[in-house]
Design an enzyme around this catalytic site. Structure first.
Site: not given
Ligand SMILES: *Cc1c(COP(=O)(O)O)cnc(C)c1O
Length: 814
Positions: A484, A582, A710, A759
């Site tokens: 998965k 769950r 930054y 980023m």
């Protein structure tokens, strides 16, 4: 090779079963996947601690293979093929190789040592092949299996052999000696790798030296420990930086910008040699080569001319993403028949695209006439189902008509000019060429141009980890592997293909679309979908996926659609909630569940499962045991009342480690496959799978008082050298790893992250590191490990792995 099967029987001390003892054998194989297996192949069914090739025999017989060396004949196959039954198939392979080697008499160079074997072997091949037909071990085939396979590739035309031998424990080398029988020995550097198998360094050296017990000469670097271990009756030819008594004494070593100049004294003469490397290991490896050339009595000028052309050796085959959704396998530094065979097998194991193209240069040093050679190459191309061949070179152009769909070019430049017309798209491309053709230009054209950050996935490590967990299972227990979330971030389809090859029983994904993309990629294994939405049921059925059903609403919805489609016995998996809370049927709904399933023929309960909430933490052992026992009783009740025999499973990775008695019929392996364990002891047995790498884009030095990034969160207190790396939080690197918390590794040293992570970029401190722009940067891998980063950031390895963004290119290698 062409041998009659009946003559092999006595060589390997086998018992014969079969009808056609006169069968001719021309290839030996141990790889069930190879498309080169044919009726004239003798297949050795090797048995490893976790793998047993006997399971492939039936399939191979269907594909036309007729001759097998086995420890036992698989049931039902008795009359379908020739079987040579032996006690141990690896011993038989080695006996056969030793026999085969004895049919040839020419000089053979044998190499061993802790480091440098493969590089020295490749270089010697390059240095000597202008004058000899060389047969050498492909890649780093130096093991108990690799050495026999290398030697078996000798043919009548070869007149020099170069084989490497690697060992990890006592009594292994003597077996390899019998197979290689080197006449000239080379001991490369003795490091500390694989020391575990030996009680001390002397023992390790002595064991390695047994490779040379019948050699005429041994070449090595003088060193008191080795000197003491060498048999005084063995003739030696040595070199040294310190010991003037060595045959070749290196009196001076000068490291320049891009090369190293050494001064060496030999037979009273002093000579200079330029080596095109600056690192210590490469220089020492080049000196080993120098000694061989001197031993072969080459003159000074030839030695200098050839050594200055030495090149970095790419040790492994890699798959890279190419333009227009192509995959490319870059083997652009060698072209010989043997390595072509290996590269084609590797190509076959990459099932990503149905279309396969091979770009091939003229082939050198085959030992065969060109006509014979290209006939054999074209047979290989046909048996590997290659769709098109692009030949580059004068000779291959002459033989173009031997290939079905083939275009040729006289040289690489001509190919480059015509590149646009070749329309490369949606195919796997093997690029294989001799160095002189400079196929790196072709690789460059075909490679996808993205930023330099890649997640390298080591497929061998995945196989290793899989085998480790397999070894913990009781006989007959099935294995589901969870792929998965894009294989825990490591790449879904590539890993599913590998798992299919290893014959795991099931794959597990979270959502239907993950399963659909695996099926579209050609995966045949059954796939369980953990949390299917009701809206995805039609697609699930269309793609033959198997839903996990965890509530009555879901069951009824699925039954309705399945009935409309007139399905019978459609496999479903019932999830029970035993405490995770769950998904799953709770104890008080079991009665209704049983009622709904009773007397139904639309679906079939393929398995019953539950999931543990805390299998990794022994503090919750009592709770875990209660989950296991509730699972046992609920599933037993279903089995009795419904009269079914489903596969039962509850364990995930840490469950496999901590609750070995609860394996039921199957386990579900997840994170462990990807090399991460919650248990530090177990971690030692696992291999690292993913390495997230980037490069330095720019370096600058800022004076004290300047800030970085930054918000000016880092202030330099002293002049600081800053490197910028093109990876940021959009690639999945948590911002919490910035501002001095985290680090990356550059040239083996820690460089801490300065200021805030951006980023697409981050900046690190390299004041103390001797590095330049373009140098490699490791974000995670061996150091720091994913587990370490997870701990520092107060999260779990699962989150770190699955956060790496899809824009980071995945590169798979063996
Ligand atoms: C993810 C998952 C697993 C595998 O868990 P690991 O801890 O990674 O081994 C097993 N079962 C279920 C139901 C899962 O969701």
């Amino acid at each position: 090779m062409s041998l009659q099967l009946k003559n092999i029987v006595s060589t390997i001390q086998a018992k014969w079963f079969g009808d056609t003892p006169d069968s001719l054998i021309d290839t030996i194989s141990i790889d069930s996947r190879s498309l080169q297996n044919s009726p004239s192949t003798l297949f050795f069914a090797l048995v490893g601690p976790n793998n047993d090739a006997h399971i492939f025999i039936e399939e191979l017989i269907d594909k036309g293979v007729l001759n097998f060396v086995v420890t036992h004949i698989p049931e039902g196959c008795e009359t379908k093929a020739n079987f040579l039954v032996v006690q141990n198939t690896l011993d038989a392979l080695q006996l056969f190789a030793a026999y085969y080697r004895s049919l040839f008499e020419f000089p053979v160079i044998g190499l061993t040592g802790s480091n440098g074997k493969t590089i020295v072997k490749e270089w010697l091949n390059f240095l000597l092949s202008p004058d000899y037909n060389v047969i050498r071990s492909p890649k780093s085939y130096n093991s108990q299996v690799g050495v026999p396979l290398s030697v078996i590739a000798i043919n009548e035309k070869h007149n020099l052999g170069i084989f490497e031998a690697g060992i990890s424990t006592r009594a292994e080398m003597i077996k390899l000696e019998k197979i290689i029988k080197p006449t000239i020995g080379i001991l490369t550097s003795i490091g500390s790798t694989h020391d575990e198998g030996f009680s001390n360094k002397e023992e390790k050296i002595k064991e390695k030296l047994t490779l040379f017990k019948n050699s005429k000469v041994l070449i090595y670097q003088r060193n008191p420990v080795v000197d003491a271990c060498v048999d005084p009756n063995l003739k030696v030819f040595t070199w040294s930086f310190e010991n003037k008594e060595a045959d070749v004494f290196i009196s001076k070593k000068e490291i320049n910008a891009e090369n190293t100049t050494i001064q060496y004294r030999y037979k009273g003469d002093s000579n200079e040699l330029e080596i095109p490397f600056v690192d210590k290991a490469s220089v020492e490896n080049a000196i080993s080569c120098l000694l061989v050339l001197l031993y072969f009595e080459y003159d000074k000028a030839t030695i200098q001319n050839r050594i200055q052309l030495l090149y970095p050796v790419e040790m492994r085959l890699k798959v890279k993403n190419g333009i227009n959704n192509c995959s490319i396998i870059d083997d652009s530094y060698s072209s010989d028949y043997q390595s072509l065979k290996i590269a084609l097998d590797f190509l076959e194991s990459q099932k990503k695209h149905a279309n396969k193209t091979v770009i091939l240069s003229d082939i050198f040093q085959s030992g065969l006439s060109n006509d014979e050679l290209y006939t054999k190459v074209s047979q290989l191309i046909v048996s590997n189902k290659i769709n098109r061949v692009i030949g580059i070179g004068e000779t291959i152009s002459e033989f173009q008509n031997k290939f079905a769909n083939c275009i040729t070019f006289k040289n690489t430049a001509e190919f480059v000019t015509n590149f646009e017309n070749l329309n490369f798209a949606n195919e796997t491309i093997l690029i294989k060429g001799a160095r002189s053709f400079q196929f790196e230009e072709i690789v460059y054209l075909l490679e996808e141009k993205t930023h330099e950050t890649v997640l390298e996935i080591n497929l061998n490590a995945i196989s290793h980890n899989l085998n480790y967990f397999k070894s913990k299972l009781e006989p007959g227990i099935k294995l589901m592997v969870m792929v998965k979330a894009f294989g825990y971030g490591s790449g879904g389809l590539e890993i599913a293909n590998l798992l299919e090859h290893h014959k795991v029983d099931y794959l597990g994904v979270a959502f239907a679309d993950e399963g659909i993309s695996l099926k579209n990629g050609g995966v045949k294994l059954p796939i369980m979908v953990l949390n299917p939405e009701n809206t995805s049921f039609p697609a699930i059925i269309q793609y033959q996926l198997e839903p996990e059903i965890y509530c009555l609403k879901g069951l009824h919805a699925f039954l309705k659609i399945a009935k409309q489609k007139n399905l019978h016995d459609y496999p479903i998996h019932i999830k029970l909630d035993t405490g995770m809370h769950r998904l799953g049927f709770e104890e008080n709904t079991i009665e209704e569940l049983i009622a709904a399933l009773k007397e139904n023929t639309t679906v079939k309960v393929k398995s019953v499962l539950s999931h543990m909430a805390s299998s990794d933490d022994l503090i919750h052992q009592d709770f875990s045991l209660s989950q296991i026992s509730l699972f046992d009783s609920l599933s037993t009740r279903m089995i009795k009342e419904l009269n079914i025999s489903p596969i039962r499973h509850i364990l995930n990775t840490s469950g496999i480690s901590n609750y070995p008695l609860a394996q039921f019929d199957m386990v579900r392996l997840g994170i462990g496959l990807y090399g991460v364990s919650n248990d530090p002891l177990e971690q030692k047995y696992l291999e690292n799978v993913g390495t997230l790498k980037s490069v330095i884009s720019q370096i600058r030095t800022i004076p004290a008082g300047e800030s970085v990034g930054y918000g000016r969160r880092f202030m330099a207190e002293k002049p600081t050298k800053i490197a910028t790396i093109p990876i940021g939080y959009a690639d999945g690197i948590s911002r919490a790893w910035g501002n001095g918390v985290g680090f990356v590794t550059i040239k083996g040293q820690k460089a801490s992250v300065l200021g805030s992570i951006c980023m697409d970029m981050l900046m690190v401190d390299v004041t103390e590191i001797d590095c330049t722009e373009g140098n490699a940067v490791i974000i995670f891998g061996e150091n720091p490990t994913v587990s370490f980063i997870a701990k520092e950031l107060n999260t779990i390895p699962y989150e770190i792995l699955t956060s790496i963004s899809q824009r980071v290119k995945r590169v798979f290698y063996r």
